[in-house]
Design an enzyme around this catalytic site. Structure first.
Site, short mmCIF file in Angstrom:
data_model
loop_
_atom_site.label_atom_id
_atom_site.label_comp_id
_atom_site.label_asym_id
_atom_site.label_seq_id
_atom_site.Cartn_x
_atom_site.Cartn_y
_atom_site.Cartn_z
N ARG A 279 0.79 -1.23 0.00
CA ARG A 279 0.00 0.00 0.00
C ARG A 279 0.83 1.28 0.00
NH1 ARG A 279 -5.20 -0.01 2.15
NH2 ARG A 279 -4.70 -1.93 3.27
N CYS A 358 -26.30 -4.66 -9.92
CA CYS A 358 -27.60 -4.90 -9.32
C CYS A 358 -27.42 -5.32 -7.86
CB CYS A 358 -28.32 -5.98 -10.11
SG CYS A 358 -28.38 -5.56 -11.85
C1 LIG Z 1 -1.03 -7.98 2.45
C2 LIG Z 1 0.27 -8.31 3.01
C3 LIG Z 1 1.34 -7.40 2.94
C4 LIG Z 1 1.21 -6.01 2.36
O1 LIG Z 1 0.49 -5.14 3.17
P1 LIG Z 1 0.44 -3.58 2.83
O2 LIG Z 1 -0.46 -3.01 3.82
O3 LIG Z 1 -0.09 -3.46 1.45
O4 LIG Z 1 1.83 -3.06 2.95
C5 LIG Z 1 2.57 -7.81 3.42
N1 LIG Z 1 2.75 -9.04 3.98
C6 LIG Z 1 1.74 -9.93 4.07
C7 LIG Z 1 2.01 -11.25 4.67
C8 LIG Z 1 0.48 -9.60 3.61
O5 LIG Z 1 -0.52 -10.48 3.72
#
Ligand SMILES: *Cc1c(COP(=O)(O)O)cnc(C)c1O
Length: 441
Positions: A279, A358
């Site tokens: 993210r 829908c």
């Molecule tokens: C989803 C996930 C991430 C990434 O998380 P972000 O919030 O996008 O940085 C990293 N490690 C694991 C194990 C995840 O499931």
């Protein structure tokens, strides 16, 4: 923060008008800024430089192979959670030794694919899973490296669906069990148990959960050392914030300030650190652009009906997430100066922004202050949608998937073309009879 900005009353992505890009790619369309994601990646590298972590981009946050390739070119490895993501990393030309493979439900087929591909580290989530990985590794006579996902029982204060580091979630094993885990499996000849992995949840807007989790991890490393097991790698996961509203997230240097004092001594003793950000790199590097199909007033409610909804962006319907949204060409009078629930722009009115599906749950925003002048044919930009946007999109109601464009300065590359109806139908075109064993018709 990012390279999406309004100038002379219209939205630009780097040096291109969003309107022109969206018209060329057709809506619904995700537009990514290469400069933004690269800047975020570089800032992470800088902030954590004292421990030189391997930065494994979370493929599930944004899976397009051109995005993966661009990050790999800057030195990123990948955090993958399925065989399909391994295939994507492979297609993007990512070095498999720089890939870490997580997930609570790895199938035998996926484990074998990952071994065969040469994935660098398996992040293991349970005793049964470890036994299975060790069995498959010994059958293939291939050495694999394994990190145990621990659950430090820290509350990241995020949405309960995206909170993963508390004791009662399905992820990892708790700290007491971790010691027994090493005692039982720490000397396996084929599956080398040598690392610890944690991921607390996402997004995490304070640095304390990281500090607290790392303190507990350090204590565990000491206990394991006393038991005769030395930890070679620690994967701190992802979860760093993004700016859904202007300046909402701590700077990456603030996360680093919390983590480095505990991590640096371990790094100096030879422990290799891994981060798995998704993210924080890609969310603000992407927008979703939709076309307004109709506006409608029902009783007191005003609706803006767009050409995609939860099929293109599921987060508002799934988590109640906030995404700032605004017309692509609002004019100078209605140009917002900040992204917020109320951007303090004149002549706005509360409206529901919905998709064509829908389902009553098919909304992108409820009672949102938006220009009263929004009309059929306008383009609407949904901000901070680079992460968990396209990767969660679906063909529900048999809509084709959004297109994707990667912009670099004045250059725009269509990195996912518009699907045809034949794409939708292809897996169903040719049915054939399954051979069911043991049944004689
Ligand atoms: C989803 C996930 C991430 C990434 O998380 P972000 O919030 O996008 O940085 C990293 N490690 C694991 C194990 C995840 O499931």
């Amino acid at each position: 923060m990012d390279l999406f900005r309004y100038s002379s009353g219209e939205l630009f992505v780097e040096d291109l008008p969003v309107r022109a890009v969206a018209e060329a790619a057709q809506t619904p369309c995700y537009i990514y800024s290469r400069g933004t994601m690269e800047a975020h990646f570089d800032r992470l590298v800088e902030a954590f430089a004292p421990i030189q972590p391997l930065i494994c981009f979370s493929v599930k946050s944004c899976s397009n192979i051109h995005i993966l390739r661009a990050l790999a070119a800057r030195g990123a490895g990948m955090d993958v959670v399925s065989g399909g993501e391994i295939a994507r990393a492979h297609a993007a030309g990512v070095a498999m030794a720089k890939c870490v493979y997580a997930g609570v439900g790895k199938t035998d087929e996926e484990i074998c694919e990952a071994m065969h591909a040469g994935v660098g580290l398996f992040n293991c989530e349970s005793e049964e899973e470890f036994e299975n990985i060790a069995r498959l590794a010994s059958e293939a006579k291939q050495l694999v490296r394994v990190a145990l996902r621990i659950n430090p029982d820290v509350d990241p204060k995020t949405h309960r669906y995206t909170s993963t580091g508390k004791k009662e979630t399905k992820f990892g094993v708790d700290l007491e069990r971790a010691r027994a885990f090493f005692a039982r499996f720490g000397n396996d000849p084929w599956a080398k148990l040598e690392g610890l992995h944690l991921h607390l949840g996402s997004p995490i807007y304070t640095v304390d959960p990281y500090r607290e989790a790392l303190e507990k991890t350090c204590a565990l490393v000491d206990l394991l050392a006393r038991d005769g097991f030395s930890i070679r790698s620690i994967d701190l996961g992802g979860g760093f914030g993004a700016d859904y509203e202007s300046a909402q997230s701590p700077a990456l240097t603030q996360y680093a300030d919390a983590i480095l004092p505990l991590a640096k001594p371990l790094h100096d003793k030879g422990v290799r650190f891994i981060l798995e950000p998704g993210r924080t790199i890609i969310a603000n590097a992407g927008i979703l652009v939709l076309r307004v199909l109709y506006t409608k007033i029902s009783g007191e409610k005003r609706f803006i009906i767009c050409d995609a909804g939860m099929n293109a962006l599921l987060r508002p319907a799934l988590y109640g997430s906030f995404h700032f949204m605004w017309p692509v060409a609002p004019g100078t009078e209605q140009t917002p100066t900040r992204r917020a629930l109320d951007p303090k722009v004149p002549d706005t009115v509360a409206q529901d922004v919905v998709g064509p599906l829908c389902e009553t749950g098919d909304f992108l925003a409820l009672d949102r202050l938006l220009p009263a002048s929004i009309k059929r044919g306008d383009l609407l930009a949904i901000f901070t949608t680079g992460a968990y946007g396209m990767s969660m999109a679906s063909q529900y109601n048999s809509h084709v998937m959004p297109t994707e464009v990667l912009v670099d300065g004045t250059h725009a590359e269509l990195i996912r073309s518009r699907e045809t109806y034949e794409n939708l139908l292809a897996p169903e075109r040719h049915s054939h009879q399954l051979a069911i064993h043991g049944v004689h018709a």
